[in-house]
Scaffold this active site. Structure first.
Site, PDB file in Angstrom:
ATOM      1  CD  GLN A 163      -2.759   1.216   2.446  1.00 22.10           C
ATOM      2  OE1 GLN A 163      -2.196   1.457   3.504  1.00 22.10           O
ATOM      3  NE2 GLN A 163      -4.070   1.091   2.348  1.00 22.10           N
ATOM      4  CE1 TYR A 166      -4.259   8.579   6.566  1.00 19.50           C
ATOM      5  CE2 TYR A 166      -6.136   7.144   6.194  1.00 19.50           C
ATOM      6  CZ  TYR A 166      -5.065   7.539   6.975  1.00 19.50           C
ATOM      7  OH  TYR A 166      -4.806   6.920   8.163  1.00 19.50           O
ATOM      8  NE  ARG A 195      -8.718  -0.434   3.313  1.00 22.27           N
ATOM      9  CZ  ARG A 195      -8.680  -0.733   4.605  1.00 22.27           C
ATOM     10  NH1 ARG A 195      -7.645  -0.425   5.330  1.00 22.27           N
ATOM     11  NH2 ARG A 195      -9.681  -1.377   5.170  1.00 22.27           N
ATOM     12  NE  ARG A 251      -9.121  -3.043  15.094  1.00 29.79           N
ATOM     13  CZ  ARG A 251     -10.244  -2.466  15.514  1.00 29.79           C
ATOM     14  NH1 ARG A 251     -10.198  -1.653  16.554  1.00 29.79           N
ATOM     15  NH2 ARG A 251     -11.389  -2.673  14.889  1.00 29.79           N
ATOM     16  CB  CYS A 274      -8.574  -8.248  18.303  1.00 25.20           C
ATOM     17  SG  CYS A 274      -8.729  -6.456  18.147  1.00 25.20           S
ATOM     18  CB  CYS A 288      -8.583  -1.945  23.762  1.00 33.53           C
ATOM     19  SG  CYS A 288      -6.945  -2.682  23.510  1.00 33.53           S
ATOM     20  CB  CYS A 332      -1.077  -6.577  20.106  1.00 28.88           C
ATOM     21  SG  CYS A 332      -2.647  -7.241  20.711  1.00 28.88           S
ATOM     22  CB  ALA A 375      -2.192  -8.906  36.729  1.00 28.05           C
ATOM     23  CD  GLU A 416      -9.443 -14.243  42.885  1.00 27.73           C
ATOM     24  OE1 GLU A 416      -8.489 -13.676  42.349  1.00 27.73           O
ATOM     25  OE2 GLU A 416     -10.346 -13.631  43.505  1.00 27.73           O
TER      26      GLU A 416
HETATM   27  C1  LIG Z   1     -15.092  -0.523  35.000  1.00 25.20           C
HETATM   28  C2  LIG Z   1     -13.789  -0.817  34.379  1.00 25.20           C
HETATM   29  C3  LIG Z   1     -13.696  -0.960  33.013  1.00 25.20           C
HETATM   30  C4  LIG Z   1     -12.486  -1.261  32.422  1.00 25.20           C
HETATM   31  N1  LIG Z   1     -12.430  -1.436  31.076  1.00 25.20           N
HETATM   32  C5  LIG Z   1     -11.255  -1.763  30.506  1.00 25.20           C
HETATM   33  C6  LIG Z   1     -11.152  -1.982  29.107  1.00 25.20           C
HETATM   34  O1  LIG Z   1     -12.142  -1.885  28.384  1.00 25.20           O
HETATM   35  N2  LIG Z   1      -9.947  -2.291  28.566  1.00 25.20           N
HETATM   36  C7  LIG Z   1      -8.843  -2.411  29.348  1.00 25.20           C
HETATM   37  O2  LIG Z   1      -7.774  -2.704  28.819  1.00 25.20           O
HETATM   38  N3  LIG Z   1      -8.888  -2.230  30.681  1.00 25.20           N
HETATM   39  C8  LIG Z   1     -10.062  -1.909  31.272  1.00 25.20           C
HETATM   40  N4  LIG Z   1     -10.124  -1.706  32.621  1.00 25.20           N
HETATM   41  C9  LIG Z   1      -8.900  -1.910  33.393  1.00 25.20           C
HETATM   42  C10 LIG Z   1      -8.645  -3.400  33.605  1.00 25.20           C
HETATM   43  O3  LIG Z   1      -9.859  -4.061  33.863  1.00 25.20           O
HETATM   44  C11 LIG Z   1      -7.665  -3.601  34.749  1.00 25.20           C
HETATM   45  O4  LIG Z   1      -6.492  -2.851  34.503  1.00 25.20           O
HETATM   46  C12 LIG Z   1      -7.264  -5.076  34.904  1.00 25.20           C
HETATM   47  O5  LIG Z   1      -8.371  -5.939  34.798  1.00 25.20           O
HETATM   48  C13 LIG Z   1      -6.577  -5.271  36.252  1.00 25.20           C
HETATM   49  O6  LIG Z   1      -6.195  -6.597  36.375  1.00 25.20           O
HETATM   50  P1  LIG Z   1      -5.423  -7.102  37.684  1.00 25.20           P
HETATM   51  O7  LIG Z   1      -5.311  -8.580  37.522  1.00 25.20           O
HETATM   52  O8  LIG Z   1      -4.185  -6.320  37.890  1.00 25.20           O
HETATM   53  O9  LIG Z   1      -6.360  -6.742  38.917  1.00 25.20           O
HETATM   54  P2  LIG Z   1      -7.800  -7.295  39.285  1.00 25.20           P
HETATM   55  O10 LIG Z   1      -8.583  -7.602  38.099  1.00 25.20           O
HETATM   56  O11 LIG Z   1      -8.355  -6.328  40.260  1.00 25.20           O
HETATM   57  O12 LIG Z   1      -7.498  -8.671  39.999  1.00 25.20           O
HETATM   58  C14 LIG Z   1      -7.072  -8.783  41.328  1.00 25.20           C
HETATM   59  C15 LIG Z   1      -7.514 -10.130  41.828  1.00 25.20           C
HETATM   60  O13 LIG Z   1      -6.871 -10.367  43.080  1.00 25.20           O
HETATM   61  C16 LIG Z   1      -7.798 -10.928  43.992  1.00 25.20           C
HETATM   62  N5  LIG Z   1      -7.275 -10.605  45.307  1.00 25.20           N
HETATM   63  C17 LIG Z   1      -7.146  -9.378  45.881  1.00 25.20           C
HETATM   64  N6  LIG Z   1      -6.573  -9.473  47.075  1.00 25.20           N
HETATM   65  C18 LIG Z   1      -6.315 -10.786  47.288  1.00 25.20           C
HETATM   66  C19 LIG Z   1      -5.710 -11.509  48.324  1.00 25.20           C
HETATM   67  N7  LIG Z   1      -5.239 -10.901  49.399  1.00 25.20           N
HETATM   68  N8  LIG Z   1      -5.612 -12.842  48.218  1.00 25.20           N
HETATM   69  C20 LIG Z   1      -6.084 -13.492  47.135  1.00 25.20           C
HETATM   70  N9  LIG Z   1      -6.665 -12.846  46.103  1.00 25.20           N
HETATM   71  C21 LIG Z   1      -6.762 -11.512  46.187  1.00 25.20           C
HETATM   72  C22 LIG Z   1      -9.102 -10.273  43.607  1.00 25.20           C
HETATM   73  O14 LIG Z   1     -10.209 -11.020  44.051  1.00 25.20           O
HETATM   74  C23 LIG Z   1      -9.002 -10.222  42.088  1.00 25.20           C
HETATM   75  O15 LIG Z   1      -9.514 -11.390  41.496  1.00 25.20           O
HETATM   76  C24 LIG Z   1     -11.328  -1.399  33.229  1.00 25.20           C
HETATM   77  C25 LIG Z   1     -11.416  -1.241  34.613  1.00 25.20           C
HETATM   78  C26 LIG Z   1     -12.627  -0.957  35.184  1.00 25.20           C
HETATM   79  C27 LIG Z   1     -12.707  -0.796  36.662  1.00 25.20           C
HETATM   80  C1  LIG Z   2      -2.700   0.509  14.102  1.00 21.40           C
HETATM   81  C2  LIG Z   2      -3.504   0.613  12.842  1.00 21.40           C
HETATM   82  C3  LIG Z   2      -2.948   1.199  11.721  1.00 21.40           C
HETATM   83  C4  LIG Z   2      -3.668   1.262  10.524  1.00 21.40           C
HETATM   84  N1  LIG Z   2      -3.052   1.756   9.409  1.00 21.40           N
HETATM   85  C5  LIG Z   2      -3.673   1.668   8.210  1.00 21.40           C
HETATM   86  C6  LIG Z   2      -2.965   1.959   7.030  1.00 21.40           C
HETATM   87  O1  LIG Z   2      -1.770   2.214   7.042  1.00 21.40           O
HETATM   88  N2  LIG Z   2      -3.663   1.927   5.869  1.00 21.40           N
HETATM   89  C7  LIG Z   2      -4.983   1.601   5.814  1.00 21.40           C
HETATM   90  O2  LIG Z   2      -5.552   1.602   4.729  1.00 21.40           O
HETATM   91  N3  LIG Z   2      -5.658   1.263   6.919  1.00 21.40           N
HETATM   92  C8  LIG Z   2      -5.040   1.266   8.117  1.00 21.40           C
HETATM   93  N4  LIG Z   2      -5.698   0.836   9.251  1.00 21.40           N
HETATM   94  C9  LIG Z   2      -7.089   0.323   9.151  1.00 21.40           C
HETATM   95  C10 LIG Z   2      -7.089  -1.204   9.005  1.00 21.40           C
HETATM   96  O3  LIG Z   2      -6.558  -1.601   7.759  1.00 21.40           O
HETATM   97  C11 LIG Z   2      -8.493  -1.816   9.151  1.00 21.40           C
HETATM   98  O4  LIG Z   2      -9.298  -1.370   8.111  1.00 21.40           O
HETATM   99  C12 LIG Z   2      -9.164  -1.493  10.487  1.00 21.40           C
HETATM  100  O5  LIG Z   2      -8.290  -1.783  11.561  1.00 21.40           O
HETATM  101  C13 LIG Z   2     -10.460  -2.282  10.674  1.00 21.40           C
HETATM  102  O6  LIG Z   2     -10.227  -3.667  10.584  1.00 21.40           O
HETATM  103  P1  LIG Z   2     -10.201  -4.612  11.898  1.00 21.40           P
HETATM  104  O7  LIG Z   2     -11.466  -4.347  12.636  1.00 21.40           O
HETATM  105  O8  LIG Z   2     -10.088  -5.988  11.371  1.00 21.40           O
HETATM  106  O9  LIG Z   2      -8.999  -4.216  12.698  1.00 21.40           O
HETATM  107  C14 LIG Z   2      -4.993   0.766  10.463  1.00 21.40           C
HETATM  108  C15 LIG Z   2      -5.549   0.200  11.608  1.00 21.40           C
HETATM  109  C16 LIG Z   2      -4.829   0.108  12.781  1.00 21.40           C
HETATM  110  C17 LIG Z   2      -5.452  -0.538  13.991  1.00 21.40           C
END
Ligand SMILES: Cc1cc2nc3c(=O)[nH]c(=O)nc-3n(C[C@H](O)[C@H](O)[C@H](O)COP(=O)(O)OP(=O)(O)OC[C@H]3O[C@@H](n4cnc5c(N)ncnc54)[C@H](O)[C@@H]3O)c2cc1C
Ligand SMILES: Cc1cc2nc3c(=O)[nH]c(=O)nc-3n(C[C@H](O)[C@H](O)[C@H](O)COP(=O)(O)O)c2cc1C
Length: 684
Positions: free
Chosen positions: A105, A198, A246, A357, A380, A383, A411, A442, A461
């Site tokens: 491309q 673009y 495209r 993705r 995927c 996000c 990723c 984690a 846990e």
């Molecule tokens: C509402 C919300 C939406 C989110 N949406 C996104 C999203 O869309 N995308 C994204 O990337 N991130 C998102 N996040 C962030 C993401 O969910 C967190 O960063 C991630 O899940 C944290 O993982 P963790 O394992 O570190 O902690 P946690 O998930 O909190 O896990 C900790 C675990 O430890 C256990 N624990 C705690 N203390 C003890 C102990 N003393 N002994 C034994 N077990 C214990 C708990 O029960 C729990 O299961 C979101 C967060 C929230 C709150």
């Molecule tokens: C990090 C990233 C970079 C991208 N760069 C391009 C690109 O260089 N040219 C393009 O035509 N589309 C680009 N796209 C769009 C993707 O080709 C694709 O159309 C889009 O991610 C939706 O498809 P998916 O849901 O399968 O990820 C990009 C997408 C992502 C996530």
């Protein structure tokens, strides 16, 4: 393999080139074979990834944009040393053994849509500095559009009008670069792009093209740049050399920086369906052999980069519709589901399934699909936290510093994707007993990595479930893939036979039978100190459905969690009101504009009240008192949901043999959690 996927594995043709199956890896900037933001050098790391993807069954691979001219220095790609093209040739011999095909491309540039990474934003904002650094980073060249227009990421900055001489130079650049690629053994090229707003797309849409010369005004004039390019490539490379474009079926754009959401009734300022029906045939007649299609512009970015909130297969209907108006193959991208795509291909509605993705998350997903191991595909979750952390909020455009993220497509869930070898796993020298406290993402990821290195992990846990706070995060209807991710993790724990002690709260790590301890205990919610605070419920309790809410719900906190809660409430027919202290919603680095603009546009469309630079003062029985920019206000509220953040919750630790990971180490998202786990675990 299930019969329902069979249509995906049938051959088809682009011009005279046969492609072995219908799966097209769509381009992603950071996977450019020549580096899109760096020096124009053959990118071995991207090539290695493509080879693995080709070995795993992908029919056609289109690497991310290769700029015709270097983004930084301005040098032409067709003038790059033969050494780089030779590297491509040698690699292509290996690549072609897989039976896959490769189209490169080529981009003419971004016009008004260029976003400048963090470390350069200071420079563009200062006119003085921008003159000084011009020889290195030529903003004037990069930000040239059909007409003087507001820049997408810096609307206060007007981009200049590109000259006819420059347009002709670009057309020539396409032809000469395509020829060098053809000579190197590349199977075809793709023109970037009559797509996503673009540069070339800005010529085609009326709201961005105010020219009065032969490149503006009439339909033919607006599409002249795009058609001149394909004619020039064909003249240089021959009629049989395939050229894809495209293409955005519809712009889905209401105005500069304002998109139209799915289901919204709006007036199109860009390409509407009537024009698109004509355009696809016109592009075909000019010489294009394929349309690699979706929807959107940078003003409606969530169509081309669909976040979690967009429906699956969001572009399919529009793409299938325009496909009826031309004879060349049409590929559709955007959260495509393999089953739906296979059905659409079988019915002749589209010719190929475009996927981007998912390949970064799991290079091997096609093999797993063919082997009926769907449950092993790491999904995927759309996000953009690793691959596209380009944020934009009032006054700020920023990328999250992920090292090379702007040059390399990373990723969030798979740290090994284009990591420069940083996360290569080596077997541990001594196999150790590892106690992992916490079974959230984690803890589970730590168990996986430890096992892969030869250790013996045990998860402790305190609840009876794996998943931690991500169970709440994944609870809304629109978070289907997040739920699949939790299921994926749970299955991996089973498959890997990880020992898990449920309902076990660890309070004293010294009592554990372990050589090293990983603390993954997550976070605790922040508390609000104001009169009536005890009436508020935490976002997690709301999401888990543990506490009911009434009709009118004040959400305190307009970060990502608060906005997702408000979105979920609105989808459920409630009336959310958002109160946020900062001057914009989701005003934090790292949240991709495609994700945040969806929510902002949704709240604007649905007239969800948003109080910025405001704070709650008191929660009463049926209302909340808010301090707004305009003074105090009392809004009706049956319920109040708190989304004001979380604090790390590590348990006591006092030893070098203790590692704190995940939210317990710093509240973040799955990218910070998973990458941090790998950083810690590779040292054990
Ligand atoms: C509402 C919300 C939406 C989110 N949406 C996104 C999203 O869309 N995308 C994204 O990337 N991130 C998102 N996040 C962030 C993401 O969910 C967190 O960063 C991630 O899940 C944290 O993982 P963790 O394992 O570190 O902690 P946690 O998930 O909190 O896990 C900790 C675990 O430890 C256990 N624990 C705690 N203390 C003890 C102990 N003393 N002994 C034994 N077990 C214990 C708990 O029960 C729990 O299961 C979101 C967060 C929230 C709150
Ligand atoms: C990090 C990233 C970079 C991208 N760069 C391009 C690109 O260089 N040219 C393009 O035509 N589309 C680009 N796209 C769009 C993707 O080709 C694709 O159309 C889009 O991610 C939706 O498809 P998916 O849901 O399968 O990820 C990009 C997408 C992502 C996530």
């Amino acid at each position: 393999m299930d019969k329902k996927y069979e249509a995906l594995f049938t051959p088809w043709k682009i011009g005279k080139v046969e492609i072995k199956n219908r799966i097209v890896m769509c381009p992603m900037g950071g996977t450019s074979l020549f580096g899109w933001m760096g020096p124009q050098k053959f990118n071995k790391e991207a090539a290695d990834m493509f080879l693995n993807i080709a070995k795993n069954g992908c029919g056609l691979i289109i690497p991310g944009i290769a700029p015709l001219r270097n983004m930084l220095g301005g040098g032409w790609l067709y003038k790059v040393s033969q050494k780089e093209y030779d590297k491509l040739s040698v690699w292509l011999e290996e690549f072609h053994k897989t039976g896959a095909k490769l189209f490169v491309q080529l981009t003419a540039g971004f016009g008004r849509s260029f976003s400048i990474p963090n470390h350069m934003t200071g420079i563009v904002k200062s006119k003085f500095l921008s003159k000084l650094v011009k020889p290195v980073f030529d903003f004037d060249r990069l930000l040239a559009a059909p007409s003087a227009l507001p820049a997408r990421w810096y609307p206060e900055h007007t981009v200049r009008e590109i000259t006819v001489e420059e347009i002709k130079g670009i057309v020539k650049g396409y032809a000469l670069t395509a020829k060098r690629l053809k000579d190197a053994g590349v199977d075809g090229v793709e023109v970037h792009a009559v797509h996503e707003g673009y540069l070339i797309d800005q010529f085609t849409t009326k709201y961005t093209n105010k020219r009065t010369d032969e490149y503006g005004g009439s339909f033919e004039n607006r599409y002249r740049f795009a058609t001149d390019i394909v004619k020039a490539i064909k003249a240089e490379c021959g009629e049989d050399f395939p050229v894809s474009v495209r293409y955005s079926a519809l712009s889905k754009t209401k105005d500069f920086c304002v998109g139209a959401l799915p289901g919204e009734d709006y007036e199109e300022v860009g390409r509407d369906m009537e024009e698109s029906e004509k355009a696809v045939k016109y592009l075909q007649d000019a010489g294009y052999d394929m349309l690699n299609t979706d929807n959107g512009t940078y003003d409606a970015w969530y169509w081309a980069h669909p976040p979690v909130y967009m429906p699956e297969n969001c572009n399919l209907e529009d793409v299938a519709h325009v496909g009826r108006f031309c004879d060349i193959p049409v590929v559709c991208a955007g959260k495509m589901d393999a089953e739906v795509a296979a059905k659409a291909i079988k019915e002749g509605r589209i010719d190929g399934m475009g996927v981007a993705r998912q390949f970064l998350t799991d290079n091997e997903w096609i093999t797993k699909l063919q082997e009926d191991r769907l449950e092993d595909i790491m999904p995927c979750i759309h996000c953009h936290n690793g691959c596209f952390p380009l944020a934009h909020y009032k006054g700020v455009a920023s990328d999250t510093p992920l090292g090379d993220s702007i040059h390399m497509a990373r990723c969030a869930l798979n740290p090994q994707t284009m990591d420069g070898g940083k996360y290569d796993l080596t077997p541990a020298k001594v196999s150790k007993k590892i106690a992992i406290i916490g079974g959230g993402i984690a803890g589970m990821e730590a168990a996986r990595v430890c096992l892969m290195r030869g250790h013996k992990p045990t998860i402790y846990e305190k609840t009876d479930k794996l998943g931690g706070v991500f169970i709440a995060a994944a609870a809304p209807e629109f978070k289907k893939k997040d739920k699949e991710l939790i299921a994926w993790y749970r299955r991996q724990m089973e498959k890997l036979n990880v020992e898990i002690k449920f309902n076990t709260e660890v309070t004293d790590i010294t009592k554990l039978d372990a050589d090293e301890v990983i603390i993954a205990t997550g976070s605790t919610e922040r508390k609000l100190r104001l009169p009536g605070a005890e009436r508020a419920i935490d976002a997690i309790d709301y999401l888990l459905g543990e506490k009911e809410v009434g009709e009118n719900v004040v959400v305190i906190g307009g970060g990502l969690t608060g906005c997702e809660v408000a979105y979920d409430l609105h989808l459920k027919g409630k009336n959310p009101i958002i109160v946020e202290m900062k001057n914009d919603l989701m005003a934090v680095p790292g949240i991709c504009l495609a994700n945040s603009s969806y929510l902002r546009d949704y709240f604007a469309w649905k007239k969800v009240p948003v109080y910025l630079e405001s704070s709650a003062l008191e929660i009463k029985e049926k209302s909340v008192v808010i301090n707004t920019k305009e003074g105090q206000k009392e809004v009706e509220a049956d319920s109040v949901v708190l989304a004001i953040g979380y604090n790390p919750n590590p348990i006591a630790q006092k030893s070098k043999k203790v590692h704190v990971v995940g939210d317990a180490n710093g509240v973040g998202n799955l990218r910070t959690v998973i990458w941090g786990v790998w950083d810690a675990c590779k040292k054990i």
